[in-house]
Design a protein around this motif. Structure first.
Motif, mmCIF file in Angstrom:
data_model
loop_
_atom_site.group_PDB
_atom_site.id
_atom_site.type_symbol
_atom_site.label_atom_id
_atom_site.label_comp_id
_atom_site.label_asym_id
_atom_site.label_seq_id
_atom_site.Cartn_x
_atom_site.Cartn_y
_atom_site.Cartn_z
ATOM 1 N N THR A 45 0.251 -23.199 -35.864
ATOM 2 C CA THR A 45 -0.727 -22.359 -34.971
ATOM 3 C C THR A 45 -2.110 -22.725 -35.246
ATOM 4 N N SER A 46 -2.320 -23.657 -36.386
ATOM 5 C CA SER A 46 -3.618 -24.462 -36.425
ATOM 6 C C SER A 46 -4.095 -25.443 -35.536
ATOM 7 N N ALA A 47 -3.210 -25.784 -34.609
ATOM 8 C CA ALA A 47 -3.216 -26.832 -33.792
ATOM 9 C C ALA A 47 -2.842 -26.486 -32.545
ATOM 10 N N PRO A 48 -3.296 -27.268 -31.250
ATOM 11 C CA PRO A 48 -2.764 -26.710 -29.954
ATOM 12 C C PRO A 48 -1.263 -26.664 -29.773
ATOM 13 N N TYR A 49 -0.599 -25.974 -29.144
ATOM 14 C CA TYR A 49 0.668 -25.759 -28.953
ATOM 15 C C TYR A 49 1.202 -24.956 -27.670
ATOM 16 N N VAL A 50 2.137 -24.965 -27.217
ATOM 17 C CA VAL A 50 2.587 -24.149 -26.052
ATOM 18 C C VAL A 50 3.420 -23.005 -26.361
ATOM 19 N N MET A 51 3.145 -21.947 -25.643
ATOM 20 C CA MET A 51 3.763 -20.745 -26.000
ATOM 21 C C MET A 51 4.622 -20.468 -24.861
ATOM 22 N N TRP A 52 5.854 -20.010 -25.109
ATOM 23 C CA TRP A 52 6.695 -19.330 -24.164
ATOM 24 C C TRP A 52 7.179 -20.654 -23.418
ATOM 25 N N ALA A 53 7.343 -21.869 -24.112
ATOM 26 C CA ALA A 53 7.712 -23.054 -23.490
ATOM 27 C C ALA A 53 9.059 -22.999 -22.633
ATOM 28 N N GLY A 54 8.907 -23.506 -21.297
ATOM 29 C CA GLY A 54 10.288 -23.573 -20.645
ATOM 30 C C GLY A 54 10.299 -22.359 -19.669
ATOM 31 N N THR A 55 9.381 -21.498 -19.963
ATOM 32 C CA THR A 55 9.419 -20.422 -18.957
ATOM 33 C C THR A 55 8.364 -20.550 -17.858
ATOM 34 N N PRO A 56 8.453 -19.912 -16.696
ATOM 35 C CA PRO A 56 7.293 -19.927 -15.994
ATOM 36 C C PRO A 56 5.862 -19.769 -16.460
ATOM 37 N N GLY A 66 -1.346 -21.533 -16.259
ATOM 38 C CA GLY A 66 -1.178 -21.883 -14.633
ATOM 39 C C GLY A 66 -1.232 -23.313 -14.211
ATOM 40 N N ALA A 67 -1.363 -24.276 -15.464
ATOM 41 C CA ALA A 67 -1.207 -25.807 -15.302
ATOM 42 C C ALA A 67 0.114 -26.286 -14.925
ATOM 43 N N ASP A 68 0.198 -27.302 -14.360
ATOM 44 C CA ASP A 68 1.512 -27.918 -13.928
ATOM 45 C C ASP A 68 2.101 -28.174 -15.221
ATOM 46 N N ALA A 69 3.663 -28.246 -15.113
ATOM 47 C CA ALA A 69 4.575 -28.411 -16.353
ATOM 48 C C ALA A 69 4.072 -29.699 -16.924
ATOM 49 N N SER A 70 3.653 -30.702 -16.391
ATOM 50 C CA SER A 70 3.294 -31.980 -16.840
ATOM 51 C C SER A 70 2.041 -31.871 -17.767
ATOM 52 N N PHE A 71 1.286 -30.846 -17.566
ATOM 53 C CA PHE A 71 0.131 -30.863 -18.472
ATOM 54 C C PHE A 71 0.828 -30.342 -19.930
ATOM 55 N N TYR A 72 1.720 -29.315 -19.937
ATOM 56 C CA TYR A 72 2.182 -28.803 -21.157
ATOM 57 C C TYR A 72 2.999 -29.715 -21.695
ATOM 58 N N ASP A 73 3.745 -30.847 -21.271
ATOM 59 C CA ASP A 73 4.554 -31.652 -21.654
ATOM 60 C C ASP A 73 3.718 -32.404 -22.805
ATOM 61 N N THR A 74 2.434 -32.542 -22.772
ATOM 62 C CA THR A 74 1.843 -33.206 -23.637
ATOM 63 C C THR A 74 1.320 -32.634 -24.876
ATOM 64 N N TYR A 75 1.924 -31.470 -25.101
ATOM 65 C CA TYR A 75 1.587 -30.639 -26.583
ATOM 66 C C TYR A 75 2.921 -30.344 -27.018
ATOM 67 N N PRO A 76 2.625 -29.922 -28.510
ATOM 68 C CA PRO A 76 4.064 -29.265 -28.947
ATOM 69 C C PRO A 76 4.731 -28.215 -28.383
ATOM 70 N N LYS A 77 5.963 -28.150 -28.362
ATOM 71 C CA LYS A 77 6.595 -26.727 -27.674
ATOM 72 C C LYS A 77 7.610 -26.195 -28.949
ATOM 73 N N SER A 78 7.463 -26.330 -29.979
ATOM 74 C CA SER A 78 8.072 -26.005 -31.264
ATOM 75 C C SER A 78 8.418 -24.385 -30.942
ATOM 76 N N ALA A 79 9.433 -23.917 -31.191
ATOM 77 C CA ALA A 79 9.650 -22.294 -31.431
ATOM 78 C C ALA A 79 8.746 -21.699 -32.468
ATOM 79 N N ASP A 80 8.686 -22.371 -33.422
ATOM 80 C CA ASP A 80 7.704 -22.249 -34.653
ATOM 81 C C ASP A 80 6.827 -23.036 -34.988
ATOM 82 N N PRO A 81 5.650 -22.960 -34.164
ATOM 83 C CA PRO A 81 4.483 -24.154 -34.182
ATOM 84 C C PRO A 81 3.600 -23.803 -35.320
#
Length: 188
Positions: free
Chosen positions: A168-179, A151-166
């Motif tokens: 998973t031992s470091a923070p990443y965004v799941m379902w990047a680019g979706t609501p 539920g955070a603003d999109a800009s929050f998620y922009d500071t983390y990796p958004k790779s489709a194949d992340p």
């Protein structure tokens, strides 16, 4: 639990996405309520778990409250039919976020939520919020113990990796680019 309980939509989401609710099992193998509560409470830190509501869903998604809580968190036990331990505990805003996801509606704006999965996680698509099994294109991953920020603003998620194949031992965004994009932050 009544039919209009706000946890019910979440239960459906959890059944489809994460398989976090306990499935119906043969009568001689069904865990006791005490065992289900213990499983659910392992999802969160002790200070959160001690006052959390605990619910379980049957195979049809019908919710049953095992224990009333008083801190605004709701925990669900491990689903024995999924690989690895996957109990989950979430705050009120995370419940609303998950309900929106399940209804295919936009998540509530300005309501950041927190989910705990400290016992581990389940396998899931990192790109498709509605995938229920791996395919050649949905980037299925295995998660470990983590917390989720939703539920955070999109800009929050922009500071983390958004790779489709992340990684998973470091923070990443799941379902990047979706609501329903959210931060996955590993704990162990």
């Amino acid at each position: 639990m009544t039919a209009n309980c706000p946890v019910r939509p979440l239960a459906m989401a959890v059944v489809v996405l994460l398989g976090v609710c306990a499935s119906a099992q043969a009568a001689d193998k069904a865990p006791s309520d005490k065992e289900l509560i213990a499983s659910a409470l392992r999802a969160a830190p002790p200070g959160v778990a001690k006052d959390a509501t605990v619910v379980v869903a049957d195979a049809q998604g019908k919710m049953r409250t095992l224990r009333e809580g008083k801190n605004g968190f709701t925990c669900m036990p491990d689903n024995p039919t999924t690989p690895g331990p996957d109990p989950m505990c979430m705050d009120k805003n995370a419940l609303e976020w998950a309900s929106a996801w399940m209804a295919h509606k936009p998540p509530p704006a300005g309501k950041i939520g927190l989910m705990y999965m400290l016992e581990g996680g389940t396998d899931a698509s990192n790109t498709d919020p509605y995938a229920t099994q791996p395919t050649a294109s949905n980037h299925w991953i295995k998660t470990g113990a983590h917390v989720m920020v939703v539920g955070a603003d999109a800009s929050f998620y922009d500071t983390y990796p958004k790779s489709a194949d992340p990684d998973t031992s470091a923070p990443y965004v799941m379902w990047a680019g979706t609501p329903y994009q959210h931060l996955m932050a590993p704990i162990k």
